[in-house]
Design an enzyme around this catalytic site. Structure first.
Site, mmCIF file in Angstrom:
data_model
loop_
_atom_site.group_PDB
_atom_site.id
_atom_site.type_symbol
_atom_site.label_atom_id
_atom_site.label_comp_id
_atom_site.label_asym_id
_atom_site.label_seq_id
_atom_site.Cartn_x
_atom_site.Cartn_y
_atom_site.Cartn_z
ATOM 1 N N GLN A 135 -4.555 -1.883 9.809
ATOM 2 C CA GLN A 135 -4.495 -3.185 9.146
ATOM 3 C C GLN A 135 -5.045 -4.281 10.059
ATOM 4 O O GLN A 135 -4.698 -4.353 11.238
ATOM 5 C CB GLN A 135 -3.044 -3.490 8.732
ATOM 6 C CG GLN A 135 -2.886 -4.719 7.860
ATOM 7 C CD GLN A 135 -3.539 -4.588 6.485
ATOM 8 O OE1 GLN A 135 -3.602 -3.518 5.918
ATOM 9 N NE2 GLN A 135 -4.033 -5.695 5.965
ATOM 10 N N LYS A 137 0.845 -1.205 0.000
ATOM 11 C CA LYS A 137 0.000 0.000 0.000
ATOM 12 C C LYS A 137 0.877 1.252 0.000
ATOM 13 O O LYS A 137 0.595 2.222 -0.696
ATOM 14 C CB LYS A 137 -0.953 -0.024 1.208
ATOM 15 C CG LYS A 137 -2.045 -1.084 1.079
ATOM 16 C CD LYS A 137 -2.833 -1.301 2.371
ATOM 17 C CE LYS A 137 -3.814 -2.467 2.214
ATOM 18 N NZ LYS A 137 -4.592 -2.739 3.419
ATOM 19 N N ASP A 160 -10.765 2.732 4.365
ATOM 20 C CA ASP A 160 -11.144 1.311 4.287
ATOM 21 C C ASP A 160 -12.668 1.160 4.235
ATOM 22 O O ASP A 160 -13.179 0.086 3.931
ATOM 23 C CB ASP A 160 -10.643 0.563 5.528
ATOM 24 C CG ASP A 160 -9.337 -0.181 5.293
ATOM 25 O OD1 ASP A 160 -9.070 -0.567 4.141
ATOM 26 O OD2 ASP A 160 -8.598 -0.371 6.281
#
Ligand code: GUN
Length: 300
Positions: free
Chosen positions: A97, A53, A120
């Site tokens: 994460q 990412k 997200d």
């Protein structure tokens, strides 16, 4: 004829290229989109995803930061860090994460991220907006699946779509996206899961089958309709002595067995994975645009 292999890398490149005019416009206003990733512990898969990412952000000319916290970090310390990122104007997007260690409540962590920086799309408010068909952010993996389908010429409208897996990250938000009335959606969606009786009876009916339950090569040829389109969301590390590392990445679909039977199939790696990253970048650009709009026009 074996099924077409859907090229996620190429489609993700297209999505990234389409972002460039937007990042240029932001640059004209002195804004560089910035993405902060919070990584807790030393899970090798998570470390790899966060690295990918960061690299993708760099390639887009975006700013990125990785905040590494030890695996035994107290929950309150993580929440403080998220609070700090929420109030940093250079940070437009924040992701924590997953998976997270047991001492941390996933609910608390995702709810702590400002809904305006939640790239997200895990915050309950943003999840709700997706469900009612007014999304702020696109959930990255689910919207990556939708783009993969539609840009390959497989419009889900009116189709029987079966999703295997009901996670908050993929199965549930993907079902919400695909059932909306509107473009790139309007499908008849069935979600099957570990509690489903006769699971294969459902998967065999699917015109579009999406495997997202995290079980290596679970979907076999006899579970798939002839001529179906199959999207494999799984990323599983399995032992393989024939390669140097001793491990191989495989999806939730038995690719070699299923491909001859289907119209099209996405591979692992090179299918959904690159799309997830492209959609995350797209959300980060959008978060920067939102922040700029909230700040109002630049002083003259
Ligand atoms: N773990 C697996 N997929 C994801 C994702 O898309 N975002 C985050 N933050 N964690 C994940």
């Amino acid at each position: 004829m074996p099924g077409n292999v859907i090229d996620g890398k190429r489609i993700a490149d297209d999505v990234r290229t389409e972002l460039k005019p937007r990042t240029s416009k932001l640059a004209d206003e002195g804004v560089v989109p910035g993405l902060a990733a919070v990584l807790v512990g030393e899970n090798p898969a998570s470390q790899l995803y966060v690295k990918m990412k960061g690299k993708a952000s760099e390639e887009m000319g975006m700013a990125h930061w990785t905040i590494e916290l030890p695996g035994d970090v107290p929950e309150v310390r993580l929440l403080q860090e998220i609070g700090r990122l929420n109030s940093d104007p250079k940070v437009h997007g924040i992701l924590v994460q997953q998976p997270l260690p047991d001492q941390i409540s996933v609910d608390k962590a995702v709810s702590a991220v400002s809904p305006l920086k939640d790239v997200d799309c895990f915050h309950p408010v943003n999840v709700g907006l997706v469900l009612i068909g007014r999304p702020r952010f696109a959930p990255a993996t689910p919207s990556g699946v939708v783009e993969l389908l539609t840009r390959s010429g497989y419009d889900p409208s009116g189709r029987d779509v079966v999703i295997v897996g009901r996670s908050n990250i993929v199965g549930k938000p993907l079902a919400a996206l695909l059932m909306q009335k509107g473009p790139k959606a309007n499908a008849t969606v069935t979600v099957v899961h570990s509690g489903t009786h006769e699971l294969a009876a459902h998967t065999r009916r699917a015109e579009i089958l999406i495997a997202a339950m995290g079980s290596p090569r679970f979907i076999k040829a006899d579970m798939v309709n002839k001529g179906a389109v199959v999207i494999d969301v799984g990323i599983n590390r399995v032992r393989d002595e024939s390669v140097k590392s001793g491990y191989r990445t495989v999806g939730d679909v038995d690719f070699d067995a299923v491909r001859p039977k289907v119209e099209a199939i996405s591979p692992v790696p090179g299918g959904v994975g690159p799309m997830t990253i492209a959609m995350l970048l797209s959300n980060t650009v959008y978060a920067a645009e939102l922040a700029l709009r909230a700040a109002g026009p630049a002083p003259t």
